[in-house]
Each structure stands twice: as structure tokens, then as C-alpha cells.
Design an enzyme around this catalytic site. Structure first.
Site, PDB file in Angstrom:
ATOM      1  N   LYS A  46     158.323 -33.333   4.187  1.00 47.99           N
ATOM      2  CA  LYS A  46     157.387 -33.979   3.436  1.00 47.99           C
ATOM      3  C   LYS A  46     156.938 -34.426   2.200  1.00 47.99           C
ATOM      4  O   LYS A  46     158.116 -34.976   2.116  1.00 47.99           O
ATOM      5  CB  LYS A  46     155.894 -32.997   3.683  1.00 47.99           C
ATOM      6  CG  LYS A  46     155.974 -32.905   4.841  1.00 47.99           C
ATOM      7  CD  LYS A  46     154.956 -31.590   5.516  1.00 47.99           C
ATOM      8  CE  LYS A  46     154.323 -31.455   6.961  1.00 47.99           C
ATOM      9  NZ  LYS A  46     153.017 -30.431   7.520  1.00 47.99           N
ATOM     10  N   GLU A  54     152.978 -31.492  18.859  1.00 58.70           N
ATOM     11  CA  GLU A  54     151.755 -30.958  17.429  1.00 58.70           C
ATOM     12  C   GLU A  54     150.684 -30.412  16.918  1.00 58.70           C
ATOM     13  O   GLU A  54     150.177 -31.160  17.016  1.00 58.70           O
ATOM     14  CB  GLU A  54     152.689 -31.795  16.003  1.00 58.70           C
ATOM     15  CG  GLU A  54     153.945 -31.888  16.126  1.00 58.70           C
ATOM     16  CD  GLU A  54     154.032 -31.782  14.757  1.00 58.70           C
ATOM     17  OE1 GLU A  54     155.166 -31.202  14.059  1.00 58.70           O
ATOM     18  OE2 GLU A  54     153.862 -32.883  13.605  1.00 58.70           O
ATOM     19  N   ASN A  65     160.687 -31.623   8.638  1.00 59.58           N
ATOM     20  CA  ASN A  65     159.803 -32.815   7.339  1.00 59.58           C
ATOM     21  C   ASN A  65     159.818 -31.630   6.315  1.00 59.58           C
ATOM     22  O   ASN A  65     158.558 -31.003   6.152  1.00 59.58           O
ATOM     23  CB  ASN A  65     158.840 -32.661   9.009  1.00 59.58           C
ATOM     24  CG  ASN A  65     157.917 -33.592   8.172  1.00 59.58           C
ATOM     25  OD1 ASN A  65     158.189 -34.194   7.043  1.00 59.58           O
ATOM     26  ND2 ASN A  65     155.849 -33.479   8.925  1.00 59.58           N
ATOM     27  N   GLU A  81     149.353 -36.136  10.203  1.00 60.22           N
ATOM     28  CA  GLU A  81     148.649 -35.644   8.609  1.00 60.22           C
ATOM     29  C   GLU A  81     148.887 -37.149   7.966  1.00 60.22           C
ATOM     30  O   GLU A  81     147.425 -38.188   7.913  1.00 60.22           O
ATOM     31  CB  GLU A  81     149.793 -35.562   7.490  1.00 60.22           C
ATOM     32  CG  GLU A  81     150.087 -33.924   7.703  1.00 60.22           C
ATOM     33  CD  GLU A  81     150.771 -32.971   6.941  1.00 60.22           C
ATOM     34  OE1 GLU A  81     151.559 -33.557   6.297  1.00 60.22           O
ATOM     35  OE2 GLU A  81     151.094 -31.774   7.673  1.00 60.22           O
ATOM     36  N   SER A 139     153.869 -24.331  12.617  1.00 56.77           N
ATOM     37  CA  SER A 139     154.339 -23.480  12.266  1.00 56.77           C
ATOM     38  C   SER A 139     155.039 -22.607  13.114  1.00 56.77           C
ATOM     39  O   SER A 139     155.409 -21.474  13.543  1.00 56.77           O
ATOM     40  CB  SER A 139     153.099 -21.851  12.454  1.00 56.77           C
ATOM     41  OG  SER A 139     152.067 -22.742  11.205  1.00 56.77           O
ATOM     42  N   HIS A 145     153.233 -38.888  12.616  1.00 54.81           N
ATOM     43  CA  HIS A 145     152.294 -37.195  11.929  1.00 54.81           C
ATOM     44  C   HIS A 145     151.441 -37.550  12.027  1.00 54.81           C
ATOM     45  O   HIS A 145     150.057 -37.788  11.867  1.00 54.81           O
ATOM     46  CB  HIS A 145     153.666 -37.042  11.011  1.00 54.81           C
ATOM     47  CG  HIS A 145     153.231 -35.736  10.136  1.00 54.81           C
ATOM     48  ND1 HIS A 145     152.388 -34.796  10.505  1.00 54.81           N
ATOM     49  CD2 HIS A 145     153.573 -34.609  10.895  1.00 54.81           C
ATOM     50  CE1 HIS A 145     152.664 -33.896  10.309  1.00 54.81           C
ATOM     51  NE2 HIS A 145     153.362 -33.397  10.041  1.00 54.81           N
ATOM     52  N   GLY A 159     151.600 -26.295   9.175  1.00 54.30           N
ATOM     53  CA  GLY A 159     150.450 -25.193   7.976  1.00 54.30           C
ATOM     54  C   GLY A 159     149.326 -24.467   8.345  1.00 54.30           C
ATOM     55  O   GLY A 159     149.276 -23.924   7.578  1.00 54.30           O
TER      56      GLY A 159
HETATM   57  C1  PEP Z   1     154.943 -30.521  10.405  1.00 56.04           C
HETATM   58  O1  PEP Z   1     154.213 -30.724   9.693  1.00 56.04           O
HETATM   59  O2  PEP Z   1     155.093 -31.374  11.298  1.00 56.04           O
HETATM   60  C2  PEP Z   1     154.702 -28.721  10.916  1.00 56.04           C
HETATM   61  C3  PEP Z   1     155.277 -28.986  12.089  1.00 56.04           C
HETATM   62  O3  PEP Z   1     154.760 -27.930   9.678  1.00 56.04           O
HETATM   63  P1  PEP Z   1     154.716 -26.417  10.120  1.00 56.04           P
HETATM   64  O4  PEP Z   1     156.011 -26.309  10.669  1.00 56.04           O
HETATM   65  O5  PEP Z   1     154.340 -26.628   9.159  1.00 56.04           O
HETATM   66  O6  PEP Z   1     153.669 -26.105  10.538  1.00 56.04           O
END
Ligand code: PEP
Length: 254
Positions: free
Chosen positions: A14, A170, A12, A100, A216, A98, A176
Site C-alpha cells: 500500500k 478479499e 501489498n 480500497e 488479515s 483492490h 486491515g
Molecule cells: C489487503 O489490503 O489486500 C489486505 C489483505 O490487507 P490486510 O492483510 O492488512 O488485511
């Protein structure tokens, strides 16, 4: 790794990468991913790069995903993009709900369910994201939150549609932040997700459903996470922006 379900690893991006940067990345990915059959590899660029990336991955083992779509098919919805428009670029997957978008665009489970239905109507596979916040985990209500999100976001899907969907667990506190859930935390939550899907739909649907972990993920923790029986792949944010870390996550997961 011997799993009933094929691993799926999705990047992803973003709101990152110009068209030129996206093309550089996928040219490297094409080369590095040649011959990898054990994993469904998906990249989810911003809308602006879908067209060029789509052409660049034609006839490869890399699949295209989008990061969002409208619940509507068309009409007076300024700034929105429909499932049908995504199909024009051979998009196969679409990330929905997501954290976000839940946070900044105030997306609700009910809206995500409408989007999931619209995705299926256009033969797109939704990657439906769920996950608890740090406060919710600390309050001991992780399962309650996941149960509510699953019941809400999957509402109205048929068994066939559910089986063709993907769920991404998630935990918001791990996105992040560099804080990965331990493999045990991921497995516990994802086993719960599978049990809940079995309760809403049935055992066969739940057994066939791919549940990704996101938060992460990096080359150093991918193997351990993917070895968990209910972890069927990863949704990768930050580490999917660099070819080396993305390809190492894929290779370490096999
Ligand atoms: C995400 O935004 O779906 C995500 C898992 O981000 P990150 O891997 O940077 O934690």
C-alpha cells in the site's frame, strides 16, 4: 502441500515504505527466501520504489508487482501510470480493483475489466480483487456480489488471459481489521469463485486459475487457510510490511 496450482503469496505494501525502507526489506527477503521453490513470492511496493526494488531482486525467486495501473496506454492522463511504464521495471503482476480503490477512487467492475485487458496487452498478470462488505455478508448476498464482480471485472478476457490472471478474494470486512475469514468461509467463497469462472469460461480455465485469499492473513492463520483446496495463496497487507511476519506466512504455507 500437494496442490495442482503453485501457491502465490503477494505482499501489498500500500502507501508504505520509502525507497531506503523498501531496499532494507528486500535485502532481508532475498536472504530468507533463498531456496523456496514451492511458492511464487511477489512484492508490490509503491510506484516510487519499483525501480530500486526491481534491481535488488534481479536473478532471485522474488517477483515484482504494482498496486494499480491505468486502463490507458498513454496520453493526457495526469498522474496515471501505464502498463508499458511498469514493464520498464520488469513488473510481472499488477493488483487491480483492490477494495480500497473501489471505495476511495470509486473504481467500478467495468473499469477494472478495461485495466485487466490493458495489463494482458502488456503481458502483465493482473491480480483482480473482489469481495463482499460486512453488510452484504450479513444480508446473505455474498455470492450474488461475487458473481456480479466476477462477471463485470472479467468481461472481455479470453480464456488464455483468464488462465494467466489471478483472482484475490478479499472480504472487505477482513481487510486491515484483524478479523480473518474462517478457513471454511474462505473455502466456501473461493469454491464459488471457481465455479463461477468455470461457468463464464470453462472447467479447464477454472481448474488452472489461482485464487488468493486476502484479509488479515498472518503467520498464525496461514497454514489453515492455505490447506483449503480452493485457496491457492494469499494477498497480504499489514503482515507483509515486516520481514519476519511475511516470511513466516510463506514458510507456514508450504
Ligand atoms: C489487503 O489490503 O489486500 C489486505 C489483505 O490487507 P490486510 O492483510 O492488512 O488485511
Amino acid at each position: 502441500m500437494d496442490k495442482e496450482r503453485k501457491l502465490l503469496i503477494a505482499g501489498n505494501w500500500k502507501m508504505n515504505k520509502t525507497v531506503a525502507e523498501a531496499l532494507d526489506f528486500v535485502q532481508d527477503l532475498r536472504r530468507e527466501a533463498t531456496g523456496i521453490k514451492e511458492v511464487d513470492i511477489v512484492v508490490c511496493p509503491p510506484f516510487t520504489a519499483l525501480d530500486e526494488v526491481s534491481k535488488a531482486i534481479l536473478d532471485t525467486n522474488i517477483r515484482l508487482g504494482a498496486q494499480n495501473m491505468s486502463e490507458h496506454q498513454g496520453g493526457a492522463y495526469t498522474g496515471e501510470i501505464s502498463a508499458g511504464m511498469l514493464k520498464e521495471f520488469s513488473v510481472r503482476f499488477v493488483i487491480l480493483g483492490h477494495s480500497e480503490r473501489r471505495q476511495y477512487q470509486k473504481e467500478t467492475d467495468a473499469l477494472i475489466a478495461k485495466k485487466a485487458l490493458a495489463a494482458h496487452a502488456a503481458s502483465l498478470k493482473p491480480i483482480i480483487c473482489i469481495g463482499e462488505s460486512l453488510a452484504e455478508r450479513e444480508a446473505g448476498i455474498t455470492e450474488k456480489v461475487l458473481d456480479r464482480q466476477l462477471n463485470g471485472s472479467l468481461a472481455g478476457l479470453t480464456k488464455e488471459q483468464m488462465q494467466e490472471s489471478v483472482v484475490a478474494y478479499e472480504p472487505v470486512w477482513a481487510i486491515g481489521t484483524g478479523k480473518t475469514a474462517t478457513s471454511q468461509q474462505a473455502e466456501e467463497a473461493q469454491a464459488f469463485v471457481r465455479r463461477t469462472v468455470a461457468a463464464i469460461f470453462d472447467d479447464t480455465v477454472a481448474r488452472r486459475l489461482r485464487i488468493l485469499y486476502g484479509g488479515s492473513v498472518k503467520p498464525s492463520n496461514a497454514r489453515e487457510l492455505m490447506s483449503q483446496s480452493d485457496v491457492d495463496g494469499a494477498l497480504v497487507g499489514g503482515a507483509s510490511l515486516e520481514i519476519r511476519s511475511f516470511i513466516d506466512i510463506i514458510k507456514n504455507s508450504i
